[in-house]
Design a protein around this motif. Structure first.
Motif, PDB file in Angstrom:
ATOM      1  N   GLY A  28       0.815  -1.216   0.000  1.00 45.83           N
ATOM      2  CA  GLY A  28       0.000   0.000   0.000  1.00 45.83           C
ATOM      3  C   GLY A  28       0.847   1.264   0.000  1.00 45.83           C
ATOM      4  N   ALA A  29       1.844   1.302   0.864  1.00 42.66           N
ATOM      5  CA  ALA A  29       2.699   2.489   0.948  1.00 42.66           C
ATOM      6  C   ALA A  29       3.498   2.667  -0.338  1.00 42.66           C
ATOM      7  N   SER A  30       3.998   1.582  -0.894  1.00 42.99           N
ATOM      8  CA  SER A  30       4.751   1.675  -2.151  1.00 42.99           C
ATOM      9  C   SER A  30       3.904   2.313  -3.234  1.00 42.99           C
ATOM     10  N   MET A  31       2.684   1.841  -3.365  1.00 47.23           N
ATOM     11  CA  MET A  31       1.814   2.342  -4.431  1.00 47.23           C
ATOM     12  C   MET A  31       1.378   3.776  -4.165  1.00 47.23           C
ATOM     13  N   ARG A  32       1.036   4.100  -2.909  1.00 45.46           N
ATOM     14  CA  ARG A  32       0.624   5.472  -2.600  1.00 45.46           C
ATOM     15  C   ARG A  32       1.787   6.452  -2.758  1.00 45.46           C
ATOM     16  N   ALA A  33       3.009   5.974  -2.566  1.00 49.26           N
ATOM     17  CA  ALA A  33       4.184   6.834  -2.745  1.00 49.26           C
ATOM     18  C   ALA A  33       4.493   7.062  -4.224  1.00 49.26           C
ATOM     19  N   GLY A  34       3.941   6.214  -5.090  1.00 52.51           N
ATOM     20  CA  GLY A  34       4.190   6.361  -6.522  1.00 52.51           C
ATOM     21  C   GLY A  34       5.221   5.387  -7.060  1.00 52.51           C
ATOM     22  N   LEU A  35       5.556   4.372  -6.259  1.00 52.23           N
ATOM     23  CA  LEU A  35       6.491   3.334  -6.702  1.00 52.23           C
ATOM     24  C   LEU A  35       5.702   2.086  -7.078  1.00 52.23           C
ATOM     25  N   ASP A  36       6.365   1.096  -7.639  1.00 49.60           N
ATOM     26  CA  ASP A  36       5.652  -0.144  -7.950  1.00 49.60           C
ATOM     27  C   ASP A  36       5.299  -0.873  -6.653  1.00 49.60           C
ATOM     28  N   TYR A  37       4.339  -1.764  -6.720  1.00 48.82           N
ATOM     29  CA  TYR A  37       3.783  -2.385  -5.510  1.00 48.82           C
ATOM     30  C   TYR A  37       4.791  -3.170  -4.669  1.00 48.82           C
ATOM     31  N   SER A  51      17.194   3.180  -5.510  1.00 45.64           N
ATOM     32  CA  SER A  51      17.814   4.262  -6.273  1.00 45.64           C
ATOM     33  C   SER A  51      17.623   5.566  -5.507  1.00 45.64           C
ATOM     34  N   LYS A  52      18.396   6.574  -5.875  1.00 49.90           N
ATOM     35  CA  LYS A  52      18.231   7.886  -5.246  1.00 49.90           C
ATOM     36  C   LYS A  52      16.814   8.413  -5.484  1.00 49.90           C
ATOM     37  N   ASP A  53      16.320   8.234  -6.695  1.00 46.97           N
ATOM     38  CA  ASP A  53      14.972   8.716  -7.015  1.00 46.97           C
ATOM     39  C   ASP A  53      13.910   8.047  -6.143  1.00 46.97           C
ATOM     40  N   SER A  54      14.053   6.745  -5.931  1.00 45.14           N
ATOM     41  CA  SER A  54      13.091   6.030  -5.084  1.00 45.14           C
ATOM     42  C   SER A  54      13.139   6.550  -3.658  1.00 45.14           C
ATOM     43  N   LEU A  58      10.152   8.291  -1.586  1.00 44.25           N
ATOM     44  CA  LEU A  58       9.700   7.796  -0.280  1.00 44.25           C
ATOM     45  C   LEU A  58       9.788   8.881   0.790  1.00 44.25           C
ATOM     46  N   ALA A  59      10.841   9.669   0.749  1.00 46.65           N
ATOM     47  CA  ALA A  59      10.993  10.749   1.723  1.00 46.65           C
ATOM     48  C   ALA A  59       9.846  11.745   1.606  1.00 46.65           C
ATOM     49  N   GLU A  60       9.488  12.061   0.381  1.00 51.23           N
ATOM     50  CA  GLU A  60       8.370  12.972   0.166  1.00 51.23           C
ATOM     51  C   GLU A  60       7.079  12.360   0.712  1.00 51.23           C
ATOM     52  N   TYR A  61       6.873  11.085   0.451  1.00 53.61           N
ATOM     53  CA  TYR A  61       5.660  10.417   0.916  1.00 53.61           C
ATOM     54  C   TYR A  61       5.592  10.366   2.443  1.00 53.61           C
ATOM     55  N   PHE A  62       6.713  10.013   3.069  1.00 51.69           N
ATOM     56  CA  PHE A  62       6.738   9.877   4.526  1.00 51.69           C
ATOM     57  C   PHE A  62       6.996  11.198   5.247  1.00 51.69           C
ATOM     58  N   LYS A  63       7.198  12.274   4.475  1.00 53.13           N
ATOM     59  CA  LYS A  63       7.438  13.611   5.040  1.00 53.13           C
ATOM     60  C   LYS A  63       8.679  13.649   5.930  1.00 53.13           C
ATOM     61  N   VAL A  64       9.772  13.066   5.413  1.00 59.19           N
ATOM     62  CA  VAL A  64      11.065  13.125   6.096  1.00 59.19           C
ATOM     63  C   VAL A  64      12.071  13.760   5.141  1.00 59.19           C
ATOM     64  N   ASN A  65      13.175  14.224   5.679  1.00 59.38           N
ATOM     65  CA  ASN A  65      14.214  14.818   4.845  1.00 59.38           C
ATOM     66  C   ASN A  65      14.833  13.721   3.977  1.00 59.38           C
ATOM     67  N   PRO A  66      14.867  13.912   2.667  1.00 60.80           N
ATOM     68  CA  PRO A  66      15.457  12.889   1.794  1.00 60.80           C
ATOM     69  C   PRO A  66      16.888  12.519   2.167  1.00 60.80           C
ATOM     70  N   ASN A  67      17.646  13.468   2.708  1.00 62.09           N
ATOM     71  CA  ASN A  67      19.031  13.172   3.081  1.00 62.09           C
ATOM     72  C   ASN A  67      19.118  12.088   4.152  1.00 62.09           C
ATOM     73  N   TYR A  75      24.312   6.837   0.118  1.00 68.41           N
ATOM     74  CA  TYR A  75      24.495   7.896  -0.873  1.00 68.41           C
ATOM     75  C   TYR A  75      24.924   9.180  -0.161  1.00 68.41           C
ATOM     76  N   PRO A  76      25.585  10.076  -0.887  1.00 67.83           N
ATOM     77  CA  PRO A  76      25.929  11.365  -0.273  1.00 67.83           C
ATOM     78  C   PRO A  76      24.696  12.245  -0.129  1.00 67.83           C
ATOM     79  N   ARG A  77      24.771  13.169   0.813  1.00 70.19           N
ATOM     80  CA  ARG A  77      23.691  14.140   1.004  1.00 70.19           C
ATOM     81  C   ARG A  77      23.546  14.998  -0.248  1.00 70.19           C
TER      82      ARG A  77
END
Length: 126
Positions: A28-37, A51-54, A58-67, A75-77
């Motif tokens: 559910g979270a994967s799909m609501r975030a815009g990723l595959d199931y 991946s960095k994009d994923s 996910l950070a946007e979906y969970f409302k956390v800092n992507p870094n 990955y680097p900040r």
């Protein structure tokens, strides 16, 4: 050249915590975030490195800092995701905040590419 093996456990622990706090399933979270199931299942249970994009998605979906997610995945900040105050001159703060407010990741990426092209033109005297 030495390569460090990816240890998925720190990222997996945080993703499990975020899922638990929301009462959501991997699927559910994967799909609501815009990723595959199966994305979160692969990252958490199978130990696949996202991946960095994923991670940014996910950070946007969970409302956390992507870094936070990027660093846990090895990955680097990305400076853009650091606190805007103190890192960006005041005259650019509003522009950066508006860019960060663009919810659609693909649209935001296109916007950044256009701005980079314009900056390249200005730097070359065009």
């Amino acid at each position: 050249m030495t390569t460090t093996k990816y240890d998925h456990r720190p990222l997996a622990a945080l993703l499990r915590k975020l899922l638990r706090e929301r009462g959501e399933s991997y699927r559910g979270a994967s799909m609501r975030a815009g990723l595959d199931y199966g994305a979160l299942f692969r990252f958490v249970e199978q130990g696949r490195r996202p991946s960095k994009d994923s991670l940014i998605t996910l950070a946007e979906y969970f409302k956390v800092n992507p870094n936070e997610l990027l660093e846990l995945a090895g990955y680097p900040r990305i400076r853009l995701f650091d606190d805007v105050e103190g890192h960006v001159p005041p005259e650019l703060t509003g522009v950066v905040q508006r860019m960060l407010a663009v919810e659609d990741a693909a649209r935001r990426a296109r916007l950044i590419r256009v701005l980079e092209e314009m900056l390249d033109l200005c730097a070359s005297g065009g």
